[in-house]
Design a protein around this motif. Sequence first.
Motif, PDB file in Angstrom:
ATOM      1  N   VAL A  76       0.792  -0.964   0.092  1.00  9.42           N
ATOM      2  CA  VAL A  76      -0.004   0.001  -0.036  1.00  9.42           C
ATOM      3  C   VAL A  76       0.897   1.228  -0.011  1.00  9.42           C
ATOM      4  CG1 VAL A  76      -1.621   1.269   1.248  1.00  9.42           C
ATOM      5  CG2 VAL A  76      -1.948  -1.345   1.090  1.00  9.42           C
ATOM      6  N   VAL A  77       0.699   2.006  -0.937  1.00  5.47           N
ATOM      7  CA  VAL A  77       1.544   3.215  -1.074  1.00  5.47           C
ATOM      8  C   VAL A  77       0.816   4.399  -0.664  1.00  5.47           C
ATOM      9  CG1 VAL A  77       3.154   4.684  -2.619  1.00  5.47           C
ATOM     10  CG2 VAL A  77       2.743   2.219  -3.228  1.00  5.47           C
ATOM     11  N   GLY A  78       1.158   4.967   0.525  1.00  2.00           N
ATOM     12  CA  GLY A  78       0.351   5.851   0.979  1.00  2.00           C
ATOM     13  C   GLY A  78      -0.258   5.578   2.361  1.00  2.00           C
ATOM     14  N   ALA A  79       0.258   6.345   3.587  1.00  2.00           N
ATOM     15  CA  ALA A  79      -0.750   5.921   4.905  1.00  2.00           C
ATOM     16  C   ALA A  79      -1.433   7.131   5.259  1.00  2.00           C
ATOM     17  CB  ALA A  79       0.618   5.907   6.053  1.00  2.00           C
ATOM     18  N   GLY A  80      -2.092   7.577   4.313  1.00  2.00           N
ATOM     19  CA  GLY A  80      -3.187   8.394   4.487  1.00  2.00           C
ATOM     20  C   GLY A  80      -4.511   7.477   5.126  1.00  2.00           C
ATOM     21  N   VAL A  81      -5.410   8.258   5.235  1.00  2.00           N
ATOM     22  CA  VAL A  81      -6.839   7.444   5.770  1.00  2.00           C
ATOM     23  C   VAL A  81      -7.079   6.534   4.826  1.00  2.00           C
ATOM     24  CG1 VAL A  81      -9.413   8.034   6.153  1.00  2.00           C
ATOM     25  CG2 VAL A  81      -7.633   9.571   6.787  1.00  2.00           C
ATOM     26  N   ILE A  82      -7.339   6.632   3.483  1.00  4.50           N
ATOM     27  CA  ILE A  82      -7.535   5.648   2.656  1.00  4.50           C
ATOM     28  C   ILE A  82      -6.760   4.331   2.453  1.00  4.50           C
ATOM     29  CG2 ILE A  82      -8.413   5.118   0.269  1.00  4.50           C
ATOM     30  CD1 ILE A  82      -9.307   7.746  -0.095  1.00  4.50           C
ATOM     31  N   GLY A  83      -5.501   4.814   2.679  1.00  2.00           N
ATOM     32  CA  GLY A  83      -4.323   3.736   2.445  1.00  2.00           C
ATOM     33  C   GLY A  83      -4.341   2.939   3.949  1.00  2.00           C
ATOM     34  N   MET A  84      -4.645   3.474   5.047  1.00  2.00           N
ATOM     35  CA  MET A  84      -4.610   2.766   6.252  1.00  2.00           C
ATOM     36  C   MET A  84      -5.893   1.985   6.265  1.00  2.00           C
ATOM     37  SD  MET A  84      -1.639   3.208   7.022  1.00  2.00           S
ATOM     38  CE  MET A  84      -2.104   2.066   8.449  1.00  2.00           C
ATOM     39  N   GLU A  85      -7.107   2.378   5.689  1.00  2.00           N
ATOM     40  CA  GLU A  85      -8.315   1.722   5.827  1.00  2.00           C
ATOM     41  C   GLU A  85      -7.967   0.470   5.112  1.00  2.00           C
ATOM     42  OE1 GLU A  85     -11.916   5.037   5.639  1.00  2.00           O
ATOM     43  OE2 GLU A  85     -11.161   4.353   3.974  1.00  2.00           O
ATOM     44  N   TYR A  86      -7.707   0.441   3.854  1.00  2.00           N
ATOM     45  CA  TYR A  86      -7.610  -0.960   3.107  1.00  2.00           C
ATOM     46  C   TYR A  86      -6.539  -1.856   3.569  1.00  2.00           C
ATOM     47  CZ  TYR A  86     -10.803   0.556  -0.403  1.00  2.00           C
ATOM     48  OH  TYR A  86     -11.923   0.847  -0.955  1.00  2.00           O
ATOM     49  N   ALA A  87      -5.262  -1.007   4.062  1.00  2.00           N
ATOM     50  CA  ALA A  87      -4.252  -1.867   4.770  1.00  2.00           C
ATOM     51  C   ALA A  87      -4.730  -2.667   5.998  1.00  2.00           C
ATOM     52  CB  ALA A  87      -3.046  -1.013   5.335  1.00  2.00           C
ATOM     53  N   ALA A 157       5.271  -8.111  -4.486  1.00  2.00           N
ATOM     54  CA  ALA A 157       3.793  -8.460  -3.869  1.00  2.00           C
ATOM     55  C   ALA A 157       2.722  -8.720  -4.949  1.00  2.00           C
ATOM     56  CB  ALA A 157       3.288  -7.129  -3.107  1.00  2.00           C
ATOM     57  N   ASP A 158       1.687  -9.576  -4.591  1.00  2.00           N
ATOM     58  CA  ASP A 158       0.779  -9.933  -5.715  1.00  2.00           C
ATOM     59  C   ASP A 158       0.102  -8.585  -6.166  1.00  2.00           C
ATOM     60  OD1 ASP A 158       1.298 -12.407  -4.980  1.00  2.00           O
ATOM     61  OD2 ASP A 158      -0.341 -12.835  -4.152  1.00  2.00           O
ATOM     62  N   THR A 159      -0.111  -7.609  -5.371  1.00  2.00           N
ATOM     63  CA  THR A 159      -0.826  -6.242  -5.480  1.00  2.00           C
ATOM     64  C   THR A 159      -0.162  -5.302  -5.006  1.00  2.00           C
ATOM     65  OG1 THR A 159      -3.013  -7.620  -5.599  1.00  2.00           O
ATOM     66  CG2 THR A 159      -3.213  -5.187  -5.656  1.00  2.00           C
ATOM     67  N   VAL A 160      -0.098  -4.099  -5.709  1.00  2.00           N
ATOM     68  CA  VAL A 160       0.395  -2.638  -5.233  1.00  2.00           C
ATOM     69  C   VAL A 160      -0.813  -1.669  -5.462  1.00  2.00           C
ATOM     70  CG1 VAL A 160       1.697  -0.800  -5.646  1.00  2.00           C
ATOM     71  CG2 VAL A 160       2.744  -3.112  -6.115  1.00  2.00           C
ATOM     72  N   MET A 161      -1.350  -1.198  -4.265  1.00  2.00           N
ATOM     73  CA  MET A 161      -2.187  -0.340  -4.256  1.00  2.00           C
ATOM     74  C   MET A 161      -1.793   1.127  -4.042  1.00  2.00           C
ATOM     75  SD  MET A 161      -5.791   0.288  -1.924  1.00  2.00           S
ATOM     76  CE  MET A 161      -5.012   1.548  -1.105  1.00  2.00           C
ATOM     77  N   TYR A 162      -2.115   2.048  -4.882  1.00  2.00           N
ATOM     78  CA  TYR A 162      -1.727   3.469  -4.702  1.00  2.00           C
ATOM     79  C   TYR A 162      -2.906   4.280  -4.024  1.00  2.00           C
ATOM     80  CZ  TYR A 162       2.610   4.411  -7.009  1.00  2.00           C
ATOM     81  OH  TYR A 162       4.337   4.258  -7.343  1.00  2.00           O
ATOM     82  N   SER A 163      -2.373   4.826  -2.925  1.00  2.00           N
ATOM     83  CA  SER A 163      -3.427   5.775  -2.322  1.00  2.00           C
ATOM     84  C   SER A 163      -2.482   7.112  -2.167  1.00  2.00           C
ATOM     85  CB  SER A 163      -3.887   5.078  -0.914  1.00  2.00           C
ATOM     86  OG  SER A 163      -4.481   6.251  -0.190  1.00  2.00           O
ATOM     87  N   ALA A 164      -2.690   7.699  -3.347  1.00  2.00           N
ATOM     88  CA  ALA A 164      -2.017   8.977  -3.717  1.00  2.00           C
ATOM     89  C   ALA A 164      -2.885  10.380  -3.498  1.00  2.00           C
ATOM     90  CB  ALA A 164      -1.177   9.069  -4.887  1.00  2.00           C
ATOM     91  N   GLY A 165      -3.828  10.091  -2.636  1.00  2.00           N
ATOM     92  CA  GLY A 165      -4.700  11.269  -2.392  1.00  2.00           C
ATOM     93  C   GLY A 165      -5.905  11.084  -3.420  1.00  2.00           C
ATOM     94  N   ARG A 166      -6.630  12.457  -3.626  1.00  2.00           N
ATOM     95  CA  ARG A 166      -7.830  12.342  -4.300  1.00  2.00           C
ATOM     96  C   ARG A 166      -7.937  13.486  -5.181  1.00  2.00           C
ATOM     97  NH1 ARG A 166     -10.870   8.006  -3.978  1.00  2.00           N
ATOM     98  NH2 ARG A 166     -12.668   9.186  -4.559  1.00  2.00           N
ATOM     99  N   GLN A 167      -8.469  13.533  -6.449  1.00  2.00           N
ATOM    100  CA  GLN A 167      -8.202  14.458  -7.344  1.00  2.00           C
ATOM    101  C   GLN A 167      -9.784  14.894  -7.666  1.00  2.00           C
ATOM    102  OE1 GLN A 167      -5.441  15.239  -9.273  1.00  2.00           O
ATOM    103  NE2 GLN A 167      -6.530  16.817 -10.321  1.00  2.00           N
ATOM    104  N   GLY A 168      -9.892  16.066  -7.603  1.00  2.00           N
ATOM    105  CA  GLY A 168     -11.466  16.694  -7.982  1.00  2.00           C
ATOM    106  C   GLY A 168     -11.741  16.614  -9.126  1.00  2.00           C
ATOM    107  N   GLN A 169     -13.173  16.140  -9.343  1.00  2.00           N
ATOM    108  CA  GLN A 169     -13.751  15.805 -10.735  1.00  2.00           C
ATOM    109  C   GLN A 169     -14.292  17.011 -11.254  1.00  2.00           C
ATOM    110  OE1 GLN A 169     -14.947  11.444 -10.978  1.00  2.00           O
ATOM    111  NE2 GLN A 169     -16.204  12.194  -9.566  1.00  2.00           N
ATOM    112  N   THR A 170     -13.267  17.839 -11.680  1.00  2.00           N
ATOM    113  CA  THR A 170     -13.729  19.162 -12.262  1.00  2.00           C
ATOM    114  C   THR A 170     -13.159  19.311 -13.568  1.00  2.00           C
ATOM    115  OG1 THR A 170     -11.808  20.103 -11.199  1.00  2.00           O
ATOM    116  CG2 THR A 170     -13.893  20.319 -10.040  1.00  2.00           C
ATOM    117  N   ASP A 171     -12.571  18.230 -14.149  1.00  2.00           N
ATOM    118  CA  ASP A 171     -11.802  18.420 -15.407  1.00  2.00           C
ATOM    119  C   ASP A 171     -12.934  18.907 -16.511  1.00  2.00           C
ATOM    120  OD1 ASP A 171      -9.691  17.743 -14.182  1.00  2.00           O
ATOM    121  OD2 ASP A 171      -9.436  15.734 -14.965  1.00  2.00           O
ATOM    122  N   ASP A 172     -14.170  18.030 -16.371  1.00  2.00           N
ATOM    123  CA  ASP A 172     -14.794  18.137 -17.349  1.00  2.00           C
ATOM    124  C   ASP A 172     -16.068  19.212 -17.299  1.00  2.00           C
ATOM    125  OD1 ASP A 172     -13.661  16.286 -19.065  1.00  2.00           O
ATOM    126  OD2 ASP A 172     -14.635  14.912 -18.036  1.00  2.00           O
TER     127      ASP A 172
END
Length: 213
Positions: A76-87, A157-172
Amino acid sequence: ARNHIAMLTGTGHFTDAHSLSIDDGSGRDTKVTADKIIIAAGTRPARPDSVDFDDRTIVDSDGVINLDKVPRSMVVVGAGVIGMEYASMFAALGTKVTVVERRDKMLDFCDEEIIESLKYHLRDLSVTFRFGEEVAAVERHQTAALCILKSGKKIAADTVMYSAGRQGQTDDLALEAAGLSADKRGRIDVDTSYRTAVDNIYAVGDVIGFPAL
């Protein structure tokens, strides 16, 4: 409309500060105007351009729920809230989890005593922490992935999960047509009343960043 709320399904974008054009997918656009507009577009997982996501061995926090089996090992890359939830969840399911975090601790906004307690329980579930480490590259192989750290260490590892923060869905949303802009994370700046730089437009939820929800 029920409760005087009309629901329109489709993808919308601004045409000016009081108007939106909504594409319902059939090629037909519907124009909607309003005195006040609230943007609550939410966020999506941020995906670094340097990472070759395949949604099987290299995933983000949305793709991880679509795995067809519980991996034997996971980075798990990233020890923020989401990363630690899935870890926590995958460790409880028996996955050998390694957490890589470039900072010297996880959840740095939390009380130190709570962090230490959580860390103790996760280590009891065989979670390994690599604080002060940063991922330089991830190599995708046929059935697994190899995480290469800037220190030169390698973690398979079998799987690498990136938890690199969130991106606002404003592009479009064509924010510029309404006189608005977003930061590099797609977030919209608001004041204490959740009003944006345009007086009649407000933004709420994850799309504004902290405090989000």
